[in-house]
Each structure stands twice: as structure tokens, then as C-alpha cells.
Design an enzyme around this catalytic site. Structure first.
Site, PDB file in Angstrom:
ATOM      1  N   HIS A 154     -38.428  22.722  43.930  1.00  0.00           N
ATOM      2  CA  HIS A 154     -38.194  21.312  43.611  1.00  0.00           C
ATOM      3  C   HIS A 154     -37.329  20.687  44.693  1.00  0.00           C
ATOM      4  CE1 HIS A 154     -37.764  17.664  41.306  1.00  0.00           C
ATOM      5  NE2 HIS A 154     -36.447  17.738  41.430  1.00  0.00           N
ATOM      6  N   SER A 155     -37.759  19.526  45.192  1.00  0.00           N
ATOM      7  CA  SER A 155     -37.023  18.749  46.180  1.00  0.00           C
ATOM      8  C   SER A 155     -36.788  19.593  47.430  1.00  0.00           C
ATOM      9  CB  SER A 155     -35.716  18.237  45.553  1.00  0.00           C
ATOM     10  OG  SER A 155     -35.158  17.206  46.326  1.00  0.00           O
ATOM     11  N   MET A 156     -35.543  19.800  47.850  1.00  0.00           N
ATOM     12  CA  MET A 156     -35.298  20.661  49.004  1.00  0.00           C
ATOM     13  C   MET A 156     -35.965  22.011  48.815  1.00  0.00           C
ATOM     14  SD  MET A 156     -31.683  22.090  50.624  1.00  0.00           S
ATOM     15  CE  MET A 156     -31.508  23.407  49.400  1.00  0.00           C
TER      16      MET A 156
END
Length: 257
Positions: free
Chosen positions: A95-97
Site C-alpha cells: 500500500h502506498s510506498m
């Protein structure tokens, strides 16, 4: 909680070990995130899956360890550890980074038995896209404003000074990591990529997320959800269903040698 000793023990967490599992899910947390964020995911899949959650330095039981300074440094730690794991059909979920770390780790392990069968990238624009973001240069109040906007941290914790002292250095460092990341153009993985994104995510538009298709030579699909950057908190059942389907498909691939 005692600090684990080996590199694998420090970096990899199994909330419910499953030695008989025939497929593995590796979870990569977001910037500033910790392994505990994925506890619900681990509990949902542990009955049939070896669920491995990464724990980055600088948070929780690793809070006194030096922070990681770049995506390349993260991958330099993570890839060799995952390569030493018992070979199993594996799916990466970031998720995300964490989506970027999953992608770059997959690139690092390409053509090895540890290479993932699929990647599920959540809440992150494609590596081919770029925004000039400098959240990591803000003062502490500016950084807290960012966290409140994304709604990834409970409001009561944002008001706890002791917890803030422990988390803000890791948050700032990870924002520096991801905001200074530049993908090598045209890099692709030879496995399917599924992208999950919130329709009102301020960090990722649907069009930016759709560009993940440029980074796979295999199948690609994208699914949108109502909500923002942490849409998955309100859609856990749907996200777990996507993961279950991806894990099932990965487990039916050719045998690992």
C-alpha cells in the site's frame, strides 16, 4: 516485546505462522506504517497462506534502529531476506510506498525462485508517473496536517505527544524515501499486476494508477473503491477477496524449482 535477533526476524513478522501453507503473501506497509497495520489481512488469510508482513526500522520494536534512506536501500535489505525464504508461490501486496517497494523488490528478484507470481499495488500511482512533492521538508505541524488529510492515523493518536515523538521521525524519513524516488523508465515485471485505488485519493488519481499497466508484461487490472488514500480500511472484505483470488491463481501456477 524483545527485539528479534536475525535480519529475517527483524524484518519479517508472521502473526499466525502456517508451516503447511502452499502459497505466500508478503505485505509491504505504507510510509510511516508498521507491520501491525496488516494484522487484519494476516488473520483473514493465515488459515491457508504463509502471511509475511514486513516491519521497517524506526517503528514499534525497531524504533531505535537507524532509518532507511532510499527505496534502493530498502530493497537491498528486503530482497536478500525474501530470497532465503522457503520457496513458495508468492504474491506481493503493498500500500502506498509499500506498492513501490513491492515493485522494486520484484525487479530485484526477477528470474529467481523468489520472484513473485503477482503484485497487488494499492493506493499508489505508477512508477512511470511523477509529482513534485516535498512533504518531508515540512515542520512537524505540516507533517501532522498531511496525516490528518490522509486519515491514516487515528485522531486520538495524533494528539498523543509521546506517540508522536516515536512515529514522526519514521514518517518523515519514509516520505523522504518515496518523494525522492525516481523509477528507471520502462522497467517491467513479468507477472500480473492488480491495482486497487480510492476514487478520491489525493495522492493518486485513477489515471495515474492505471499507468501501472506500463510496468507489467503480463495481465493487468485496476479496481476503484469509494474513499480516499486509506479506502481499504472501509473495504477490508473486498480487498481480502481480491487478495484471495490472486493467491488462488498464484498457487495454481507451475511448480517452483
Amino acid at each position: 516485546m524483545p527485539i528479534p535477533g536475525t535480519d529475517a526476524e527483524r524484518w519479517l513478522r508472521r502473526f499466525r505462522p502456517n508451516a503447511s501453507a502452499r502459497v505466500r503473501l508478503v505485505c509491504f506497509p505504507h510510509a510511516g506504517g508498521s507491520a501491525s497495520f496488516y494484522h487484519p489481512v494476516a488473520m483473514a488469510h493465515a488459515a491457508a497462506t504463509d502471511v509475511v508482513v514486513l516491519q521497517y526500522p524506526g517503528r514499534q520494536d525497531r524504533r531505535r534502529e537507524p532509518l532507511v534512506r532510499s527505496v534502493a536501500e530498502y530493497v537491498g535489505h528486503i530482497a536478500p531476506i525474501l530470497e532465503q525464504e522457503r520457496p513458495l508461490p508468492t504474491v506481493y501486496f503493498g500500500h502506498s510506498m509499500g506498492a513501490v517497494l513491492a515493485f522494486e523488490t520484484a525487479l530485484s528478484l526477477a528470474d529467481t525462485p523468489a520472484s513473485p507470481r503477482a503484485i497487488v499495488a494499492s493506493g499508489r500511482r505508477a512508477p512511470a508517473t511523477h509529482r513534485d512533492e516535498q512533504v518531508h521538508l515540512r515542520d512537524d505541524n505540516g507533517l501532522l496536517d498531511e496525516l490528518r488529510q490522509l486519515n491514516g492515523t487515528r485522531a486520538d493518536l495524533l494528539g498523543d505527544e509521546e506517540i508522536l515523538r516515536m512515529t514522526l521521525p519514521a514518517v518523515r524519513s519514509d516520505y523522504r524515501v518515496i518523494e525522492t524516488y525516481q523509477a528507471v523508465p520502462d522497467r517491467t515485471v513479468d507477472c500480473p499486476i492488480t491495482v486497487l485505488v480510492g476514487e478520491s485519493d489525493p495522492k493518486t488519481t485513477v489515471a495515474e494508477a492505471d499507468r501501472w499497466r506500463e510496468h507489467s508484461t503480463a495481465a493487468f487490472r485496476i479496481r476503484t473503491f469509494p474513499g480516499g488514500h486509506f479506502y481499504l480500511a472501509a473495504h477490508q472484505a473486498e480487498v481480502n477477496a481480491e487478495l484471495a483470488a490472486t493467491l488462488s491463481a498464484a498457487s495454481k501456477g507451475p511448480a517452483i524449482r
